[in-house]
Motif scaffolding. Structure first.
Motif, PDB file in Angstrom:
ATOM      1  N   MET A   1      19.945 -12.592  17.764  1.00  0.00           N
ATOM      2  CA  MET A   1      18.832 -13.363  18.308  1.00  0.00           C
ATOM      3  C   MET A   1      18.195 -12.661  19.500  1.00  0.00           C
ATOM      4  SD  MET A   1      20.541 -17.172  17.993  1.00  0.00           S
ATOM      5  CE  MET A   1      19.110 -18.070  18.574  1.00  0.00           C
ATOM      6  N   ALA A   2      19.017 -11.926  20.261  1.00  0.00           N
ATOM      7  CA  ALA A   2      18.507 -11.231  21.450  1.00  0.00           C
ATOM      8  C   ALA A   2      17.774  -9.943  21.111  1.00  0.00           C
ATOM      9  CB  ALA A   2      19.660 -10.929  22.407  1.00  0.00           C
ATOM     10  N   THR A   3      17.928  -9.458  19.882  1.00  0.00           N
ATOM     11  CA  THR A   3      17.322  -8.174  19.516  1.00  0.00           C
ATOM     12  C   THR A   3      16.314  -8.287  18.374  1.00  0.00           C
ATOM     13  OG1 THR A   3      19.216  -7.719  18.045  1.00  0.00           O
ATOM     14  CG2 THR A   3      19.323  -6.830  20.278  1.00  0.00           C
ATOM     15  N   THR A   4      16.091  -9.473  17.842  1.00  0.00           N
ATOM     16  CA  THR A   4      15.155  -9.635  16.745  1.00  0.00           C
ATOM     17  C   THR A   4      13.719  -9.398  17.197  1.00  0.00           C
ATOM     18  OG1 THR A   4      14.270 -11.187  15.115  1.00  0.00           O
ATOM     19  CG2 THR A   4      15.032 -12.121  17.185  1.00  0.00           C
ATOM     20  N   SER A   5      12.922  -8.881  16.297  1.00  0.00           N
ATOM     21  CA  SER A   5      11.506  -8.643  16.602  1.00  0.00           C
ATOM     22  C   SER A   5      10.735  -9.950  16.765  1.00  0.00           C
ATOM     23  CB  SER A   5      10.861  -7.806  15.490  1.00  0.00           C
ATOM     24  OG  SER A   5      10.944  -8.481  14.243  1.00  0.00           O
ATOM     25  N   LEU A   6      11.295 -11.056  16.304  1.00  0.00           N
ATOM     26  CA  LEU A   6      10.640 -12.359  16.435  1.00  0.00           C
ATOM     27  C   LEU A   6      10.480 -12.771  17.897  1.00  0.00           C
ATOM     28  CD1 LEU A   6      12.425 -14.351  13.571  1.00  0.00           C
ATOM     29  CD2 LEU A   6      10.107 -13.394  13.551  1.00  0.00           C
ATOM     30  N   ARG A   7      11.216 -12.130  18.781  1.00  0.00           N
ATOM     31  CA  ARG A   7      11.097 -12.442  20.212  1.00  0.00           C
ATOM     32  C   ARG A   7       9.687 -12.170  20.722  1.00  0.00           C
ATOM     33  NH1 ARG A   7      13.704  -8.684  22.534  1.00  0.00           N
ATOM     34  NH2 ARG A   7      14.270  -9.604  24.510  1.00  0.00           N
ATOM     35  N   ARG A   8       8.986 -11.283  20.040  1.00  0.00           N
ATOM     36  CA  ARG A   8       7.624 -10.957  20.471  1.00  0.00           C
ATOM     37  C   ARG A   8       6.675 -12.152  20.346  1.00  0.00           C
ATOM     38  NH1 ARG A   8       9.207  -6.157  17.750  1.00  0.00           N
ATOM     39  NH2 ARG A   8       9.279  -4.354  19.151  1.00  0.00           N
ATOM     40  N   LYS A   9       7.071 -13.150  19.567  1.00  0.00           N
ATOM     41  CA  LYS A   9       6.228 -14.333  19.404  1.00  0.00           C
ATOM     42  C   LYS A   9       6.138 -15.143  20.683  1.00  0.00           C
ATOM     43  CE  LYS A   9       6.655 -14.942  14.412  1.00  0.00           C
ATOM     44  NZ  LYS A   9       6.984 -15.889  13.302  1.00  0.00           N
ATOM     45  N   ALA A  10       6.989 -14.837  21.651  1.00  0.00           N
ATOM     46  CA  ALA A  10       6.908 -15.508  22.947  1.00  0.00           C
ATOM     47  C   ALA A  10       5.681 -15.078  23.730  1.00  0.00           C
ATOM     48  CB  ALA A  10       8.164 -15.237  23.762  1.00  0.00           C
ATOM     49  N   GLY A  11       4.964 -14.075  23.207  1.00  0.00           N
ATOM     50  CA  GLY A  11       3.686 -13.662  23.787  1.00  0.00           C
ATOM     51  C   GLY A  11       3.790 -13.077  25.173  1.00  0.00           C
ATOM     52  N   GLU A  12       2.965 -13.578  26.082  1.00  0.00           N
ATOM     53  CA  GLU A  12       2.862 -12.996  27.422  1.00  0.00           C
ATOM     54  C   GLU A  12       4.170 -13.100  28.196  1.00  0.00           C
ATOM     55  OE1 GLU A  12       0.912 -16.096  30.340  1.00  0.00           O
ATOM     56  OE2 GLU A  12      -0.278 -15.984  28.486  1.00  0.00           O
ATOM     57  N   PHE A  13       4.976 -14.128  27.907  1.00  0.00           N
ATOM     58  CA  PHE A  13       6.254 -14.262  28.599  1.00  0.00           C
ATOM     59  C   PHE A  13       7.182 -13.107  28.224  1.00  0.00           C
ATOM     60  CE2 PHE A  13       4.660 -18.639  28.182  1.00  0.00           C
ATOM     61  CZ  PHE A  13       4.602 -18.978  29.517  1.00  0.00           C
ATOM     62  N   TYR A  14       7.191 -12.756  26.947  1.00  0.00           N
ATOM     63  CA  TYR A  14       8.008 -11.632  26.493  1.00  0.00           C
ATOM     64  C   TYR A  14       7.542 -10.342  27.171  1.00  0.00           C
ATOM     65  CZ  TYR A  14       9.761  -7.976  23.379  1.00  0.00           C
ATOM     66  OH  TYR A  14      10.355  -6.835  22.874  1.00  0.00           O
ATOM     67  N   VAL A  15       6.242 -10.142  27.233  1.00  0.00           N
ATOM     68  CA  VAL A  15       5.686  -8.931  27.847  1.00  0.00           C
ATOM     69  C   VAL A  15       6.076  -8.850  29.319  1.00  0.00           C
ATOM     70  CG1 VAL A  15       3.564  -7.717  28.478  1.00  0.00           C
ATOM     71  CG2 VAL A  15       3.759  -8.798  26.226  1.00  0.00           C
TER      72      VAL A  15
END
Length: 206
Positions: free
Chosen positions: A148-162
């Motif tokens: 869960m910590a390394t999945t590419s789906l984390r990018r869906k968090a948008g600006e927070f992820y960035v």
């Protein structure tokens, strides 16, 4: 069987073997059962209904079902697909997904015992959240906090992820923090037992 038949000797024996394992499942149930079955004085069998209901709550965590246990002396148990989660009633079966919380709880327990490699193994490979099998021939796989910590789906968090990746300078910042802390490396690896516990606990709950 022992509780249903008011057998104090067997109830005491089995309680000493079972109740410590409940701590990894539901702390609130563990505290109640410990008080009722391992506390000072004999077990109060007038509370057997409450005791059995508490035991049934942790069946799945311990690896078996109501169907496995069956019916004895008029004591029934039902495996339910839709169960309330923190007083929220889901419209679909999310029971398995919610069990990732057990991985978090068990990692905390292991860290409190300074069993860092066991905590790392649980973090990397998971234990409690089985992924859906579409057919009986599909392999049995577990979701893990590492995945869960390394999945590419984390990018869906948008600006927070960035913002987080820019701050830490690492696109896998959560995974890096957890693994380094468990391995005794990096910024937090040489901190106290309590400090390392808090860093990992807070990070895996993000």
């Amino acid at each position: 069987y022992a509780i249903a038949n008011n057998d104090r000797r067997l109830t005491s024996l089995y309680s000493k073997a079972l109740i410590p394992q409940v701590a990894q499942c539901r702390p609130s149930v563990y505290k109640r059962l410990k008080s009722q079955l391992l506390g000072i004085g004999a077990t109060d069998f007038s509370l057997k209904g409450d005791i059995i209901a508490d035991l049934q709550q942790v069946y799945q965590c311990l690896g078996f079902t109501c169907q496995d246990v069956g019916v004895y002396a008029g004591i029934y148990c039902e495996d339910k697909d839709l169960v309330p989660l923190a007083e929220y009633n889901p419209s679909m079966d999310v029971k398995d997904a919610s069990r990732i919380d057990l991985d978090i709880l068990q990692i905390k327990i292991l860290m409190s015992l300074e069993s860092y490699q066991s905590a790392k193994h649980l973090y990397l490979y998971g234990r409690n959240y089985p992924l859906q099998q579409n057919t009986e021939n599909d392999p049995y796989l577990l979701q893990s906090l590492h995945k869960m910590a390394t999945t590419s789906l984390r990018r869906k968090a948008g600006e927070f992820y960035v913002e987080f990746t820019q701050y830490y300078g690492d696109i896998m910042f959560s995974d890096t923090i957890v693994l380094n802390t468990l391995d005794g490396l990096g910024k937090y690896g040489n901190k106290s037992k309590e400090y390392r516990y808090e860093i990992v606990a807070k990070t895996i709950q993000r």
